[in-house]
Design an enzyme around this catalytic site. Structure first.
Site, PDB file in Angstrom:
ATOM      1  N   HIS A 128      -2.818  -2.523  -7.572  1.00 37.75           N
ATOM      2  CA  HIS A 128      -2.105  -1.252  -7.712  1.00 37.75           C
ATOM      3  C   HIS A 128      -3.034  -0.226  -8.355  1.00 37.75           C
ATOM      4  CE1 HIS A 128       2.138  -3.275  -7.497  1.00 37.75           C
ATOM      5  NE2 HIS A 128       1.425  -3.398  -6.396  1.00 37.75           N
TER       6      HIS A 128
ATOM      7  N   ASP B  66       0.809  -1.233   0.000  1.00 41.70           N
ATOM      8  CA  ASP B  66       0.000   0.000   0.000  1.00 41.70           C
ATOM      9  C   ASP B  66       0.835   1.272   0.000  1.00 41.70           C
ATOM     10  OD1 ASP B  66      -2.165  -1.810   0.446  1.00 41.70           O
ATOM     11  OD2 ASP B  66      -1.901  -1.608   2.608  1.00 41.70           O
TER      12      ASP B  66
END
Length: 333
Positions: free
Chosen positions: A43, A13
């Protein structure tokens, strides 16, 4: 540089998707190759107000000149792969290694029904853990066994090595983050394989001497999804006040938050042999930094934060994210 590897420095993240998307456009890479685990990593990147997400293709999809490769170490879920190829219209430039392992319904069912994986570890339920277990047991199907993706099969290792040897520009994208590594992370609260730079190179089939730079991506604060330790963790209420409250791009689960961890960053740099740092979401810490593309125009406290990271880690912060948009980026290279 001909070959750059990007890796996550914390627990995933960190914003690798945006960084890879930016580099692919800015530097016009010939090849972008995805290493890592598989579709358990999402992503995300934004261009002109439109949000894009990928779980199988490299985050370089928006550059029509870039060939998109998926390395042999990556697990492939065919339906997700084919959907992304269709969504981004990349049929003529997407290639998957013959030896990618294939996730099927059995793996997903095991992931979702296994109490240890689901309740104790907090996995995504995407089937990657059971699929990697089957790979270790030599029971898994490979990409070369699946007719519906036959059009996209290639020897990815050969293609990447040839590209590097002929001075083409290659960008290799890792997934997850250093401390989700099966070997170097917060075991057992980790993913199902190693995801450090060495492993990402192995995933796509290149040796360490082929790499020119390892760009490690840190967010301006730390987040993680699922269970496991998180030093100096703050409450969800505190995270909301700081605008740090986030949700996972694959599961939608709320991410846990903590301040930037310098000790963790230094360990990640050591394990990955990182040479440069990309720092994302500086604008979340310092709202006055939002959209700024010139380092000299940042508020002084934001400059000091970046400088402190450089002095503590001994590495240059070459890329700084100042907003959600791909081009909301300060490039100090």
């Amino acid at each position: 540089m001909p070959c750059v590897v990007t890796v996550g420095g914390f627990y995933g993240d960190e914003g690798k998707g945006k960084v890879v998307a930016y580099l692919s456009i800015k530097d016009n890479f010939d090849i972008a190759a995805r290493g890592g685990v598989g579709p358990n990593a999402g992503h995300t990147f934004i261009q002109n107000g439109k949000e894009y997400k990928v779980r199988m293709l490299p985050s370089a999809v928006l550059n029509a000149n870039t060939r998109l490769l998926v390395g042999a170490g990556v697990l492939v879920e065919p339906s997700i792969l084919l959907k992304e190829i269709q969504t981004f219209n990349t049929t003529d430039r997407t290639f998957v290694d013959f030896q990618c392992g294939i996730i099927d319904n059995v793996h997903q069912d095991k992931d979702k029904s296994n109490d240890h994986l689901k309740k104790v570890i907090g996995t995504t339920g995407s089937g990657t853990g059971p699929a990697n277990a089957d790979r270790a047991l030599r029971n898994i199907k490979l990409a070369k066994d699946i007719p519906e993706i036959a059009l996209y099969l290639e020897d990815v290792s050969n293609s990447i090595n040839h590209a590097i040897d002929t001075n083409e520009k290659v960008l290799i994208e890792g997934t997850q983050g250093t401390f989700l590594s099966l070997f170097h992370g917060t075991y057992p609260f980790v993913t199902s394989k190693d995801v450090t730079a060495s492993a990402i190179c192995s995933d796509v089939g290149i040796g360490p001497k082929k790499v020119d730079d390892v760009l490690i991506v840190f967010k301006s604060y730390v987040t993680r999804v699922g269970e496991g330790p998180l030093n100096c963790e703050i409450t969800p209420e505190q995270a909301r006040e700081k605008n740090w409250l986030e949700f996972g791009s694959v599961t939608g689960r709320q991410r846990r938050s903590a301040p930037f961890d310098y000790d963790l960053a230094k360990k990640a740099i050591q394990v990955n042999s990182a040479t440069q740092i990309a720092l994302t979401k500086l604008d979340v810490l310092y709202p006055q930094a939002k959209g700024i593309k010139d380092f000299s125009k940042l508020p002084q406290e934001a400059k000091d934060f970046v400088s402190n990271i450089e002095s503590e880690t001994g590495l240059p912060v070459t890329i700084v994210g100042t907003g959600a948009e791909i081009m909301d980026t300060i490039d100090r290279r």
